[in-house]
Design a protein around this motif. Structure first.
Motif, PDB file in Angstrom:
ATOM      1  N   PRO A  20       1.208  -0.941  -0.305  1.00  0.00           N
ATOM      2  CA  PRO A  20      -0.104   0.252  -0.541  1.00  0.00           C
ATOM      3  C   PRO A  20       0.959   1.205   0.273  1.00  0.00           C
ATOM      4  O   PRO A  20       1.872   1.531   0.424  1.00  0.00           O
ATOM      5  N   SER A  21       0.314   2.301  -0.501  1.00  0.00           N
ATOM      6  CA  SER A  21       1.117   3.558  -0.832  1.00  0.00           C
ATOM      7  C   SER A  21       0.847   4.248   0.936  1.00  0.00           C
ATOM      8  O   SER A  21      -0.277   4.134   1.002  1.00  0.00           O
ATOM      9  N   PHE A  22       1.577   5.249   0.941  1.00  0.00           N
ATOM     10  CA  PHE A  22       0.868   5.394   2.577  1.00  0.00           C
ATOM     11  C   PHE A  22       1.408   7.711   2.360  1.00  0.00           C
ATOM     12  O   PHE A  22       2.434   8.178   1.584  1.00  0.00           O
ATOM     13  N   ALA A  23       1.040   8.145   2.750  1.00  0.00           N
ATOM     14  CA  ALA A  23       0.074   9.768   2.926  1.00  0.00           C
ATOM     15  C   ALA A  23       1.827  10.852   3.207  1.00  0.00           C
ATOM     16  O   ALA A  23       2.041   9.789   4.286  1.00  0.00           O
ATOM     17  N   GLU A  24       1.840  11.678   3.221  1.00  0.00           N
ATOM     18  CA  GLU A  24       2.711  12.260   3.594  1.00  0.00           C
ATOM     19  C   GLU A  24       2.020  12.383   5.425  1.00  0.00           C
ATOM     20  O   GLU A  24       0.549  11.976   5.186  1.00  0.00           O
ATOM     21  N   ARG A  25       2.676  12.018   6.232  1.00  0.00           N
ATOM     22  CA  ARG A  25       2.776  12.333   8.046  1.00  0.00           C
ATOM     23  C   ARG A  25       2.415  11.069   8.680  1.00  0.00           C
ATOM     24  O   ARG A  25       0.782  10.649   8.651  1.00  0.00           O
ATOM     25  N   THR A  26       3.063  10.464   8.008  1.00  0.00           N
ATOM     26  CA  THR A  26       2.493   8.330   8.120  1.00  0.00           C
ATOM     27  C   THR A  26       3.666   8.177   9.467  1.00  0.00           C
ATOM     28  O   THR A  26       4.833   8.070   9.265  1.00  0.00           O
ATOM     29  N   LEU A  27       3.524   7.699  10.504  1.00  0.00           N
ATOM     30  CA  LEU A  27       4.343   7.031  10.969  1.00  0.00           C
ATOM     31  C   LEU A  27       3.920   5.239  11.344  1.00  0.00           C
ATOM     32  O   LEU A  27       2.977   4.787  11.399  1.00  0.00           O
ATOM     33  N   LEU A  28       5.405   4.397  10.355  1.00  0.00           N
ATOM     34  CA  LEU A  28       4.715   2.869  10.539  1.00  0.00           C
ATOM     35  C   LEU A  28       5.762   2.310  11.260  1.00  0.00           C
ATOM     36  O   LEU A  28       6.861   2.782  11.807  1.00  0.00           O
ATOM     37  N   VAL A  29       4.729   1.009  12.650  1.00  0.00           N
ATOM     38  CA  VAL A  29       5.655   1.103  13.899  1.00  0.00           C
ATOM     39  C   VAL A  29       5.469  -0.641  13.325  1.00  0.00           C
ATOM     40  O   VAL A  29       4.502  -1.835  13.586  1.00  0.00           O
ATOM     41  N   PHE A  30       6.918  -1.270  13.050  1.00  0.00           N
ATOM     42  CA  PHE A  30       7.232  -2.490  13.124  1.00  0.00           C
ATOM     43  C   PHE A  30       7.558  -2.752  14.794  1.00  0.00           C
ATOM     44  O   PHE A  30       7.879  -2.039  15.530  1.00  0.00           O
ATOM     45  N   PRO A  31       7.466  -4.503  14.415  1.00  0.00           N
ATOM     46  CA  PRO A  31       8.071  -5.002  15.530  1.00  0.00           C
ATOM     47  C   PRO A  31       9.106  -4.904  16.197  1.00  0.00           C
ATOM     48  O   PRO A  31      10.099  -5.047  14.833  1.00  0.00           O
ATOM     49  N   GLY A  85       6.593  13.473   6.460  1.00  0.00           N
ATOM     50  CA  GLY A  85       7.220  12.370   5.857  1.00  0.00           C
ATOM     51  C   GLY A  85       6.832  11.402   6.539  1.00  0.00           C
ATOM     52  O   GLY A  85       6.056  11.087   6.981  1.00  0.00           O
ATOM     53  N   ILE A  86       6.913  10.193   5.688  1.00  0.00           N
ATOM     54  CA  ILE A  86       7.119   8.528   5.646  1.00  0.00           C
ATOM     55  C   ILE A  86       8.125   8.441   7.032  1.00  0.00           C
ATOM     56  O   ILE A  86       8.757   8.049   6.294  1.00  0.00           O
ATOM     57  N   ALA A  87       7.614   8.377   8.488  1.00  0.00           N
ATOM     58  CA  ALA A  87       8.301   7.517   9.305  1.00  0.00           C
ATOM     59  C   ALA A  87       8.694   6.238   9.269  1.00  0.00           C
ATOM     60  O   ALA A  87       6.946   6.094   9.770  1.00  0.00           O
ATOM     61  N   VAL A  88      10.017   5.222   9.370  1.00  0.00           N
ATOM     62  CA  VAL A  88       9.416   4.330   9.909  1.00  0.00           C
ATOM     63  C   VAL A  88      10.024   4.051  11.065  1.00  0.00           C
ATOM     64  O   VAL A  88      11.392   4.241  11.546  1.00  0.00           O
ATOM     65  N   ALA A  89       9.523   2.896  11.971  1.00  0.00           N
ATOM     66  CA  ALA A  89      10.223   3.249  12.827  1.00  0.00           C
ATOM     67  C   ALA A  89       9.839   1.430  13.920  1.00  0.00           C
ATOM     68  O   ALA A  89       8.945   0.563  13.022  1.00  0.00           O
ATOM     69  N   THR A  90      11.022   0.835  15.014  1.00  0.00           N
ATOM     70  CA  THR A  90       9.963  -0.564  15.194  1.00  0.00           C
ATOM     71  C   THR A  90       9.756   0.145  17.243  1.00  0.00           C
ATOM     72  O   THR A  90      10.411   1.330  17.596  1.00  0.00           O
ATOM     73  N   MET A  91       8.335  -0.527  17.298  1.00  0.00           N
ATOM     74  CA  MET A  91       8.446  -0.840  19.001  1.00  0.00           C
ATOM     75  C   MET A  91       8.244  -2.383  19.293  1.00  0.00           C
ATOM     76  O   MET A  91       7.929  -2.818  18.707  1.00  0.00           O
ATOM     77  N   ARG A  92       8.947  -2.241  20.581  1.00  0.00           N
ATOM     78  CA  ARG A  92       8.696  -3.973  21.134  1.00  0.00           C
ATOM     79  C   ARG A  92       6.870  -4.343  21.340  1.00  0.00           C
ATOM     80  O   ARG A  92       6.793  -5.074  21.697  1.00  0.00           O
ATOM     81  N   GLU A  93       6.472  -2.599  21.791  1.00  0.00           N
ATOM     82  CA  GLU A  93       4.814  -3.089  21.806  1.00  0.00           C
ATOM     83  C   GLU A  93       3.974  -2.278  20.583  1.00  0.00           C
ATOM     84  O   GLU A  93       4.284  -1.617  20.664  1.00  0.00           O
TER      85      GLU A  93
END
Ligand SMILES: Cc1cc2nc3c(=O)[nH]c(=O)nc-3n(C[C@H](O)[C@H](O)[C@H](O)COP(=O)(O)OP(=O)(O)OC[C@H]3O[C@@H](n4cnc5c(N)ncnc54)[C@H](O)[C@@H]3O)c2cc1C
Length: 246
Positions: A20-31, A85-93
């Motif tokens: 999927p594509s994402f608009a500006e101002r999206t935070l994607l949180v991966f495990p 922007g499109i920000a990508v991060a990881t979090m424990r939960e």
């Protein structure tokens, strides 16, 4: 969470052909798992603007994303503010109360495998790490290998030592290498730069051997020995050998 779309990403077991594509101002949180972090990195390289790393928390303030993460082995807390922007991060939960999507593994991630030379105990979970820096040569690293075997420890190295071909890249500790949390870290011929210390947990006890009494590593070491490693390492391995044989 006005203005920002927060998306939890589950790692799907199978490949997904179209993402999927994402608009500006999206935070994607991966495990924050090995697989999640690998996928987050690959996704950020292909589709993201910012790779924020492993977050401990985030908030939206004045329409800005404020992401909090630890740095330098848990010694300091960093806050990164993003307006868009499109920000990508990881979090424990996963984040509660936000949407969740599934993404598959990237279809082609090149993997290079090479046999480990020397010391076979991995850095992950090691109780003792015996680490060398630019102050050592090949003989010095051979002695570190022997000492590590004598104490059931793992061998680590600084980036310059790896660049010099003294240890395999899988042994690199620091900001761009591995993060280790042994009970004891023997630092030999290492000056103690922030980039190296970033790879050592704050609860680890450091013992340093350095020829320069003003080396920064002594400020972080619980025990410091001002000595030439070429003299001290042979004595140390001989003493450990006597201890093992008695
Ligand atoms: C973006 C970025 C990421 C980086 N990531 C990492 C990383 O992940 N890990 C990392 O380690 N570095 C990293 N670095 C490199 C870092 O900045 C330093 O260059 C590096 O940590 C220094 O390594 P060192 O302590 O082995 O070498 P040096 O700083 O050169 O220290 C060598 C030490 O050996 C001592 N010495 C010399 N001879 C002897 C002897 N005979 N006996 C005893 N002591 C002796 C000297 O007194 C000196 O203190 C990174 C740098 C950047 C810019």
């Amino acid at each position: 969470m006005s203005g920002w779309r927060i998306v939890n990403v589950m790692v799907a077991g199978t490949e997904v052909a179209s993402e999927p594509s994402f608009a500006e101002r999206t935070l994607l949180v991966f495990p924050a798992s090995g697989e999640g972090e690998a996928l987050a990195g690959a996704f950020a390289a292909l589709h993201g603007d910012y790779l924020l790393g492993r977050l401990s928390a985030f908030a939206i303030e004045d329409d800005k994303l404020v992401a909090t993460r630890m740095a330098y082995g848990g010694r300091i807390s960093l806050q990164v503010r993003l307006a868009r922007g499109i920000a990508v991060a990881t979090m424990r939960e996963p984040c509660a109360g936000t949407e969740t999507i599934s993404l598959g593994r990237p279809s082609s991630v090149p993997v290079a495998r090479s046999p480990l030379a020397g010391n076979r105990i991995g850095l992950e979970g090691a109780h003792i790490v015996v680490s060398g820096g630019r102050g050592l040569d090949e003989t010095g690293f051979a002695l570190l290998d022997r000492i590590a075997a004598q104490v059931d420890g793992a061998v680590g190295a600084s980036l310059p030592a790896i660049d010099l071909g003294l240890a395999s890249v899988s042994r690199q500790i620091g900001q761009s290498g591995k993060f280790v949390t042994p009970a004891l870290y023997l630092a030999v011929g290492l000056s103690g730069t922030p980039q190296h210390l970033a790879g050592i947990g704050s609860a680890t006890r450091i013992v340093a051997i350095n020829a320069d009494r003003d080396a920064p590593i002594f400020r972080f070491a619980e025990l410091g020995v001002v000595a030439d490693a070429r003299t001290l390492l042979p004595e140390l391995t001989a003493a450990l050998g006597r201890r093992v044989s008695t």
